[in-house]
Design an enzyme around this catalytic site. Sequence first.
Site, PDB file in Angstrom:
ATOM      1  N   LYS A 156       2.827  -1.481  -9.746  1.00 26.92           N
ATOM      2  CA  LYS A 156       1.802  -0.642 -10.370  1.00 26.92           C
ATOM      3  C   LYS A 156       2.384   0.722 -10.736  1.00 26.92           C
ATOM      4  O   LYS A 156       3.453   1.091 -10.254  1.00 26.92           O
ATOM      5  CB  LYS A 156       0.649  -0.459  -9.385  1.00 26.92           C
ATOM      6  CG  LYS A 156       1.090   0.177  -8.078  1.00 26.92           C
ATOM      7  CD  LYS A 156       0.037   0.048  -6.999  1.00 26.92           C
ATOM      8  CE  LYS A 156       0.490   0.746  -5.737  1.00 26.92           C
ATOM      9  NZ  LYS A 156      -0.298   0.381  -4.585  1.00 26.92           N
ATOM     10  N   TYR A 210       9.091  33.991 -15.816  1.00 27.63           N
ATOM     11  CA  TYR A 210       7.741  34.505 -16.075  1.00 27.63           C
ATOM     12  C   TYR A 210       7.242  35.395 -14.941  1.00 27.63           C
ATOM     13  O   TYR A 210       7.512  35.134 -13.766  1.00 27.63           O
ATOM     14  CB  TYR A 210       6.760  33.339 -16.211  1.00 27.63           C
ATOM     15  CG  TYR A 210       6.853  32.618 -17.536  1.00 27.63           C
ATOM     16  CD1 TYR A 210       6.610  33.308 -18.730  1.00 27.63           C
ATOM     17  CD2 TYR A 210       7.149  31.270 -17.590  1.00 27.63           C
ATOM     18  CE1 TYR A 210       6.686  32.637 -19.945  1.00 27.63           C
ATOM     19  CE2 TYR A 210       7.221  30.598 -18.799  1.00 27.63           C
ATOM     20  CZ  TYR A 210       6.987  31.293 -19.973  1.00 27.63           C
ATOM     21  OH  TYR A 210       7.052  30.633 -21.166  1.00 27.63           O
TER      22      TYR A 210
HETATM   23  C1  LIG Z   1       0.265   0.132  -3.474  1.00 31.14           C
HETATM   24  C2  LIG Z   1      -0.211  -0.926  -2.608  1.00 31.14           C
HETATM   25  C3  LIG Z   1       0.671  -1.566  -1.715  1.00 31.14           C
HETATM   26  C4  LIG Z   1       2.096  -1.135  -1.521  1.00 31.14           C
HETATM   27  O1  LIG Z   1       2.155  -0.103  -0.570  1.00 31.14           O
HETATM   28  P1  LIG Z   1       3.525   0.566  -0.123  1.00 31.14           P
HETATM   29  O2  LIG Z   1       3.186   1.495   0.950  1.00 31.14           O
HETATM   30  O3  LIG Z   1       4.066   1.227  -1.332  1.00 31.14           O
HETATM   31  O4  LIG Z   1       4.377  -0.562   0.313  1.00 31.14           O
HETATM   32  C5  LIG Z   1       0.200  -2.660  -1.023  1.00 31.14           C
HETATM   33  N1  LIG Z   1      -1.071  -3.076  -1.151  1.00 31.14           N
HETATM   34  C6  LIG Z   1      -1.955  -2.457  -1.961  1.00 31.14           C
HETATM   35  C7  LIG Z   1      -3.350  -2.966  -2.041  1.00 31.14           C
HETATM   36  C8  LIG Z   1      -1.555  -1.347  -2.705  1.00 31.14           C
HETATM   37  O5  LIG Z   1      -2.429  -0.733  -3.495  1.00 31.14           O
END
Ligand SMILES: *Cc1c(COP(=O)(O)O)cnc(C)c1O
Length: 823
Positions: A491, A717
């Site tokens: 994702k 700045y």
């Molecule tokens: C993002 C996510 C993961 C992965 O988690 P990590 O801590 O990056 O391993 C697993 N399950 C769900 C539902 C997630 O949204």
Amino acid sequence: MPYSIKHIAQIISASCAVLEEASIVYLLIDSRKIVFPETSLFFALTGPRRDGHSYIHEVYKRGVRNFVVSQKIDTTLYPNANFLLVNDVLKALQTLASHHRSQFHYPVIGITGSNGKTIVKEWLYQLLQGEENIVRSPRSYNSQVGVPLSVWQMQRQHTLGIFEAGISTVGEMEALANIIQPTIGILTNIGEAHSEGFANDEEKLKEKLQLFTHCQQLVYCKDALPTGNNIEALLNPSIQLFSWSKKDIATVQITSETRLLNQTEIFILYQEKSFSIFIPFTDTASIDNAISCICVMLLKGFEIATIQSRLLQLQPVEMRMQLKKGVNNTYILNDSYSNDLSSLSIALDYLKQQSGSANTTVILSDILQAGIADDKLYVMVANELQQRHIHRFIGIGKVISKYHVVFNNIQQTSFYNTTDDFLQQATHHQFSNDYILLKGARVFAFERINHWLEQKVHQTVMEINLSAMVHNVKQYQQKLLPTTKLMAMVKAFSYGSGSVEVARLLQFHKVDYLAVAYADEGVDLRKAGITLPIMVMNVDEAGFDALVDYNLEPEIYSFNIYNSFQQYLFQQGIQQFPIHIKFNTGMNRLGFEVDDVEILAKQLVKQQTFVVKTVFSHLVASESAEHDGFTQHQAILFNTACAVLEQQLPNRFIKHLANSSGIFRHPNLQYNMVRLGIGLYGVDSANGTELHLQPVATLKTTIAQIRTVKANDTVGYNRKGKVLRDSKIATIRIGYADGFNRQLGNGVGKVWLHHQLAPVIGNVCMDMVMIDVTDIVNVQEGDEVEVFGKHLPIQQVAVWCNTIAYEVMTTISQRVKRVYIEE
Ligand SMILES: *Cc1c(COP(=O)(O)O)cnc(C)c1O
């Protein structure tokens, strides 16, 4: 030199009869790399997670008829095929290679050590190819499987072999020594790399020395041995030792060295003669590797003047294959370092692995390879291209142009006599949306083509090391039962690393599932040819069409989304659509309440629209020991929900709960699958030390300008950067619009250059940042600066920004070019 399959059966003592005569040229261990099926012998290797036997069907379908197996196969399923049955398939592969090696009586150099093996091998190749016809390990093929495949390339026309051997634990070197059977040994050094598999340095040294048991001569560096080790006592007394040292008496004594701007002069005492040699590098590792090579040349009796002139021509070894974005949505794979048939074949495999279903173009120069007649050579090249369905071929050079007819079977071809001719006639619009492999001998200067095809962007890049990612996946897999499936979380643009590229890699390495946050992320993956099942976590009505059109599997987390998706599918007349049920066990984000499981089960039982593929929940604090009690409580709730569904649903489903830190902190919670996210990218959110992860992403930029600023003046700045002493200030090409967090301003954050940290001075600007380099010598405009990566861990940067590594990674903006690296 083909072997008859009967002969091979004898060599490896296979216990069943050969039915069909066949002649074998290629050894195959990977079902994805079939090029010449009729003359290939497939070894069904078994590892902890993958069993070669399960690919026999696929490999047979693609035309392979000869197999080495360790399990009984129902041969009636495979007419006209030979199955050679052995106890241990890997041993059989090694025995065959070892037999092959014994057929040749020319010298063979065997190289081992913790670092520098590949460089020494490649440099010896550069230095000695004038008088020798050399066969060598492709890239870093130095493992239990890589070594037999390397040695298998030995042929009668060669005059010298150079092979490297790498080991990670006790007991491995003996096998490699039997295969390589080196006559000359080189020990590069004994360092930190791969120390996990050994009790101590001495054990590691002893294991490595096994390679040299039957050598006649050994080149080694005295200074690099663990202290107190006397190498003579550990070796066969008949070996002629050829040592070198910067501190001690040795065969080749380095009495001093002088580092110049871009070369190093080393002073040598050898056979009571003193002389100096220039090495065209200034870093210690390169100097040490060059000295190993000088020793081999001295040993072989080369004149000092010859050694000197060849050394000055040494070229750096590019061991990584880089995939870069080019013009018009193309990708360029520049592999112009080596230019021979076996490296072409590796590069083509990599190109196909990355390109998926996209078009492929190969731009190839004349191949300057001794030992094969040109007419044969180009037929072999054409075969390699055609077998891999390369769409377009561009040949550059007089010789390759002369043989243009052998490439007639490729869809589209064109030929040019010189690189200049090509560059004058080609236009950018001829190249769009395809994957381009550049492979040219040095004299053809393909870097000019590379430059011309590359997309011009500012010089901030995020390097994604795909090999490190594969390494990390394996680290986590070691914590799992062989049957536990793996879902990779890609994702948010794969945590900022690039979804398509990462997904292709994971698909190639056969993870079981991918997951994305939104439907359109899944659509992008499908458009790029990803065929793995994909779970979409956050669906809404606007995304239903995409789910169905692109075969994406939604997470169903509430009765509302359940009903509306069911109604949508019903209207479309779709049944048995795969879904994933998510329960809320404490996160309080998305998911059915566990209390509602009975109602949910009743609904699921009486319908045909959905098939439940998996049931899952998400851990709230799997990384922290403080909340382990809560984690176990979540697991109990999850079990309750699963039990009800298991009892009532007609089909079996996969259960999963653990994320990255859950995988190794809670091995009892792996169920049938785990979801690996941040760990893929080399970040351990539990900050543990038991996993040996490698950082995947390196964000780097360059210095645009350096100036001196007087004491009491200010930088940036709002006059925030107060200069207290006369200072050297460098401006780097990155800012908050690239994802360089504004909280890093005013000394809070630092960047890494010239092996040191330099603090940010003043406020972070939109596109630029100023850093204080007063205390760093030799800084120049154009120098590279690391923002995070191998030297400056992303976790540290996250601490400076008051956030977590997840946020730092995912906020690097899309205008920062991603470059993919394979080591
Ligand atoms: C993002 C996510 C993961 C992965 O988690 P990590 O801590 O990056 O391993 C697993 N399950 C769900 C539902 C997630 O949204």
